[in-house]
Scaffold this motif. Structure first.
Motif, PDB file in Angstrom:
ATOM      1  N   MET A  71       0.850  -1.187   0.000  1.00  0.00           N
ATOM      2  CA  MET A  71       0.000   0.000   0.000  1.00  0.00           C
ATOM      3  C   MET A  71       0.885   1.235   0.000  1.00  0.00           C
ATOM      4  N   SER A  72       0.631   2.138  -0.912  1.00  0.00           N
ATOM      5  CA  SER A  72       1.446   3.343  -0.952  1.00  0.00           C
ATOM      6  C   SER A  72       0.885   4.382   0.010  1.00  0.00           C
ATOM      7  N   LYS A  73       1.769   5.171   0.538  1.00  0.00           N
ATOM      8  CA  LYS A  73       1.379   6.193   1.500  1.00  0.00           C
ATOM      9  C   LYS A  73       0.564   7.270   0.797  1.00  0.00           C
ATOM     10  N   SER A  74      -0.530   7.657   1.405  1.00  0.00           N
ATOM     11  CA  SER A  74      -1.424   8.612   0.745  1.00  0.00           C
ATOM     12  C   SER A  74      -1.444   9.970   1.420  1.00  0.00           C
ATOM     13  N   TRP A  75      -0.655  10.122   2.500  1.00  0.00           N
ATOM     14  CA  TRP A  75      -0.634  11.413   3.213  1.00  0.00           C
ATOM     15  C   TRP A  75       0.757  11.633   3.775  1.00  0.00           C
ATOM     16  N   TYR A  76       1.419  12.645   3.312  1.00  0.00           N
ATOM     17  CA  TYR A  76       2.737  12.980   3.853  1.00  0.00           C
ATOM     18  C   TYR A  76       3.109  14.389   3.409  1.00  0.00           C
ATOM     19  N   PRO A  77       4.004  15.039   4.127  1.00  0.00           N
ATOM     20  CA  PRO A  77       4.311  16.434   3.823  1.00  0.00           C
ATOM     21  C   PRO A  77       5.274  16.584   2.645  1.00  0.00           C
ATOM     22  N   VAL A  78       5.075  17.698   1.975  1.00  0.00           N
ATOM     23  CA  VAL A  78       5.983  18.103   0.899  1.00  0.00           C
ATOM     24  C   VAL A  78       6.360  19.553   1.188  1.00  0.00           C
ATOM     25  N   ILE A  79       7.642  19.827   1.134  1.00  0.00           N
ATOM     26  CA  ILE A  79       8.134  21.167   1.472  1.00  0.00           C
ATOM     27  C   ILE A  79       8.471  21.948   0.214  1.00  0.00           C
ATOM     28  N   HIS A 123      18.249  22.090   6.221  1.00  0.00           N
ATOM     29  CA  HIS A 123      17.043  21.775   5.455  1.00  0.00           C
ATOM     30  C   HIS A 123      16.263  20.641   6.104  1.00  0.00           C
ATOM     31  N   PRO A 124      14.972  20.807   6.322  1.00  0.00           N
ATOM     32  CA  PRO A 124      14.151  19.671   6.726  1.00  0.00           C
ATOM     33  C   PRO A 124      13.887  18.805   5.492  1.00  0.00           C
ATOM     34  N   VAL A 125      14.167  17.519   5.616  1.00  0.00           N
ATOM     35  CA  VAL A 125      13.981  16.603   4.491  1.00  0.00           C
ATOM     36  C   VAL A 125      13.023  15.498   4.920  1.00  0.00           C
ATOM     37  N   VAL A 126      12.043  15.224   4.097  1.00  0.00           N
ATOM     38  CA  VAL A 126      11.080  14.152   4.384  1.00  0.00           C
ATOM     39  C   VAL A 126      11.747  12.825   4.024  1.00  0.00           C
ATOM     40  N   VAL A 127      12.145  12.087   5.048  1.00  0.00           N
ATOM     41  CA  VAL A 127      12.865  10.833   4.827  1.00  0.00           C
ATOM     42  C   VAL A 127      12.009   9.603   5.142  1.00  0.00           C
ATOM     43  N   TYR A 128      10.907   9.808   5.871  1.00  0.00           N
ATOM     44  CA  TYR A 128      10.101   8.655   6.290  1.00  0.00           C
ATOM     45  C   TYR A 128       8.622   9.020   6.186  1.00  0.00           C
ATOM     46  N   PRO A 129       8.128   9.152   4.978  1.00  0.00           N
ATOM     47  CA  PRO A 129       6.721   9.552   4.807  1.00  0.00           C
ATOM     48  C   PRO A 129       5.743   8.577   5.442  1.00  0.00           C
ATOM     49  N   VAL A 150       1.053  10.770   9.976  1.00  0.00           N
ATOM     50  CA  VAL A 150      -0.285  10.327  10.369  1.00  0.00           C
ATOM     51  C   VAL A 150      -1.323  10.998   9.477  1.00  0.00           C
ATOM     52  N   GLU A 151      -2.117  10.206   8.832  1.00  0.00           N
ATOM     53  CA  GLU A 151      -3.112  10.749   7.912  1.00  0.00           C
ATOM     54  C   GLU A 151      -4.024  11.736   8.629  1.00  0.00           C
ATOM     55  N   ILE A 201       4.572  24.089   3.823  1.00  0.00           N
ATOM     56  CA  ILE A 201       4.269  22.659   3.920  1.00  0.00           C
ATOM     57  C   ILE A 201       2.868  22.376   3.398  1.00  0.00           C
ATOM     58  N   GLN A 202       2.796  21.481   2.452  1.00  0.00           N
ATOM     59  CA  GLN A 202       1.531  20.956   1.953  1.00  0.00           C
ATOM     60  C   GLN A 202       1.583  19.442   2.113  1.00  0.00           C
ATOM     61  N   TYR A 203       0.443  18.804   1.960  1.00  0.00           N
ATOM     62  CA  TYR A 203       0.398  17.349   2.099  1.00  0.00           C
ATOM     63  C   TYR A 203      -0.116  16.693   0.846  1.00  0.00           C
ATOM     64  N   VAL A 204       0.577  15.659   0.453  1.00  0.00           N
ATOM     65  CA  VAL A 204       0.016  14.780  -0.548  1.00  0.00           C
ATOM     66  C   VAL A 204      -1.247  14.165   0.055  1.00  0.00           C
ATOM     67  N   GLY A 205      -2.336  14.229  -0.641  1.00  0.00           N
ATOM     68  CA  GLY A 205      -3.585  13.644  -0.171  1.00  0.00           C
ATOM     69  C   GLY A 205      -4.499  14.622   0.541  1.00  0.00           C
ATOM     70  N   ASP A 206      -4.022  15.850   0.773  1.00  0.00           N
ATOM     71  CA  ASP A 206      -4.834  16.825   1.513  1.00  0.00           C
ATOM     72  C   ASP A 206      -5.780  17.546   0.557  1.00  0.00           C
ATOM     73  N   THR A 207      -7.045  17.379   0.795  1.00  0.00           N
ATOM     74  CA  THR A 207      -8.043  18.100  -0.004  1.00  0.00           C
ATOM     75  C   THR A 207      -8.859  19.039   0.865  1.00  0.00           C
ATOM     76  N   THR A 208      -8.463  19.147   2.125  1.00  0.00           N
ATOM     77  CA  THR A 208      -9.306  19.898   3.063  1.00  0.00           C
ATOM     78  C   THR A 208      -8.770  21.280   3.376  1.00  0.00           C
ATOM     79  N   GLY A 209      -7.558  21.593   2.982  1.00  0.00           N
ATOM     80  CA  GLY A 209      -6.989  22.866   3.364  1.00  0.00           C
ATOM     81  C   GLY A 209      -6.429  22.806   4.763  1.00  0.00           C
ATOM     82  N   LYS A 210      -6.165  23.965   5.352  1.00  0.00           N
ATOM     83  CA  LYS A 210      -5.456  24.030   6.627  1.00  0.00           C
ATOM     84  C   LYS A 210      -6.441  23.998   7.794  1.00  0.00           C
TER      85      LYS A 210
END
Ligand code: SF4
Ligand code: SF4
Length: 78
Positions: free
Chosen positions: A1-9, A35-41, A45-46, A60-69
Motif C-alpha cells: 500500500m502506498s502512503k497517501s498522506w505525507y508532507p511536501v516542502i 534543510h528539513p527533508v522528508v525521509v520517512y513519509p 499520520v493521515e 508545507i503541503q500534504y500529498v492527499g490533503d483536499t481539506t486545506g489548513k
C-alpha cells in the motif's frame, strides 16, 4: 500500500526555522544541514497538520490533503 498522506516542502518558501523538524516525533523529517527533508513519509499520520500549522511561511503541503489548513483532531502530535 502506498502512503497517501505525507508532507511536501516548498524549498522556495522554507526559511529553515526547524519548527517542522522539531515538532514531528514520528521520524518523518531529518535535518540535513538546515534543510528539513522528508525521509520517512510512512511515519506521517493521515489527517495530521501539526507541522504545517507551525510553519511560519506556509511551505508545507500534504500529498492527499483536499481539506486545506484545518484543525486535524487526529490525536497524534499536533
Ligand atoms: S503532519 Fe504530523 S505526523 Fe506528519 S510530519 Fe507533520 S507533525 Fe509529523
Ligand atoms: S517549519 Fe516551514 S519554514 Fe520552518 S523549516 Fe519547516 S518548512 Fe521550513
Amino acid at each position: 500500500m502506498s502512503k497517501s498522506w505525507y508532507p511536501v516542502i516548498d524549498y522556495s518558501l522554507c526559511k529553515e526555522c526547524g519548527a517542522c523538524f522539531n515538532k514531528c516525533k514520528n521520524g518523518v523529517y531529518e535535518k540535513k544541514e538546515n534543510h528539513p527533508v522528508v525521509v520517512y513519509p510512512d511515519g506521517c499520520v493521515e489527517g495530521c497538520h501539526g507541522c504545517q500549522n507551525l510553519c511560519p511561511v506556509g511551505a508545507i503541503q500534504y500529498v492527499g490533503d483536499t481539506t486545506g489548513k484545518d484543525d486535524c483532531g487526529c490525536g497524534c502530535c499536533c
